[in-house]
Write an enzyme that holds these catalytic residues in place. Structure first.
Site, short mmCIF file in Angstrom:
data_model
loop_
_atom_site.label_atom_id
_atom_site.label_comp_id
_atom_site.label_asym_id
_atom_site.label_seq_id
_atom_site.Cartn_x
_atom_site.Cartn_y
_atom_site.Cartn_z
N LYS A 34 0.85 -1.19 0.00
CA LYS A 34 0.00 0.00 0.00
C LYS A 34 0.88 1.25 0.00
O LYS A 34 1.79 1.37 0.83
CB LYS A 34 -0.91 0.00 1.23
CG LYS A 34 -1.92 -1.13 1.21
CD LYS A 34 -2.72 -1.22 2.50
CE LYS A 34 -3.66 -0.06 2.67
NZ LYS A 34 -4.54 -0.25 3.86
O1 G3P Z 1 -6.95 0.76 5.78
C1 G3P Z 1 -7.23 2.11 5.68
C2 G3P Z 1 -8.56 2.56 6.15
O2 G3P Z 1 -9.39 1.48 6.36
C3 G3P Z 1 -8.56 3.56 7.25
O3 G3P Z 1 -9.61 3.36 8.12
O4 G3P Z 1 -10.85 3.67 10.22
O5 G3P Z 1 -8.56 4.67 9.98
O6 G3P Z 1 -10.49 5.60 8.71
P1 G3P Z 1 -9.89 4.38 9.32
#
Ligand code: G3P
Length: 220
Positions: free
Chosen positions: A85
């Site tokens: 990523k």
């Molecule tokens: O993997 C990246 C994404 O899922 C971020 O999630 O919960 O940190 O906004 P969050």
């Protein structure tokens, strides 16, 4: 469509993989920091938890182009078939472009806009992850961004894969699925919410107790 789990919780991946064919597990630095296991122990353990199947994703940490490439190669060296990523920043785009030349599969991440994400794909990323609830939280429309990006991919790069991320509720995920999103990654608590409606368990109990009463057994 593909459904991934967005987590570093090895036991949860094991539990859910036993009941559902998850397509893989996505992680990011925050997710890894939230757990107790170091990244290079975590990634093989997550693959084992999926029974050796599924695609694994881990993110670069460095913020220089050279550093991102180095991180990516290190990840690939330690974990077979891992997708790297890379945030879609100017430096990230350059890293995606270079990594693609070297045959390293990447996911364009930290995507807050359809055009931004599409640039990551045009630079060579195989996957792209718009951040649904984060877009909503800053006054945007997460599902609409997903829809635009899915439309761009379907029109111009049908071989590339959208993996919508950053979900806080089952409704957000459902909205993305309804608009034709081909992949989503869910935190464990959101996945569990899909299958934990008390009314469902009450209905199943009702069937069982009626059968028990009538035939004095709980099987056919
Ligand atoms: O993997 C990246 C994404 O899922 C971020 O999630 O919960 O940190 O906004 P969050």
């Amino acid at each position: 469509m593909k459904l991934y789990l967005d987590t570093s919780d090895i036991q949860a991946v094991k539990r859910i993989s036993a009941i559902f064919p998850v397509s893989g597990v996505t992680t990011n630095p925050l997710i890894v920091c939230a757990g107790e296991t170091s990244l290079f122990d975590l990634l093989p353990a997550l693959r084992d938890a999926m029974g050796g199947q599924g695609t694994l994703f881990a993110q670069v940490i460095s913020n220089t182009v050279e550093g991102m490439i180095e991180d990516a190669l290190k990840l690939r060296e330690r974990v077979e078939n891992l997708v790297v990523k890379v945030p879609v920043t100017p430096k990230g785009l350059q890293a995606i472009k270079e990594l693609t030349k070297q045959g390293v599969p990447t996911l364009a991440t930290a995507v807050y806009g359809a055009a931004q994400g599409f640039l990551g794909v045009l630079a060579g990323a195989q996957y792209v992850s718009p951040y649904v609830s984060r877009i909503d939280a800053q006054g945007g429309d997460g599902p609409a961004t997903v829809s635009e990006l899915q439309c761009l991919l379907s029109t111009h790069a049908p071989e590339k894969e959208l993996v919508a991320a950053s979900f806080k509720s089952p409704r957000q995920a459902l909205e993305c699925m309804l608009i034709g999103c081909k992949g989503i990654t869910l935190p464990v608590n959101v996945f569990d919410m899909f299958i934990s409606d008390p009314a469902v368990f009450a209905a199943v109990d009702q069937f069982e107790s009626a059968w028990q009463k009538k035939f004095n057994k709980t099987c056919l």
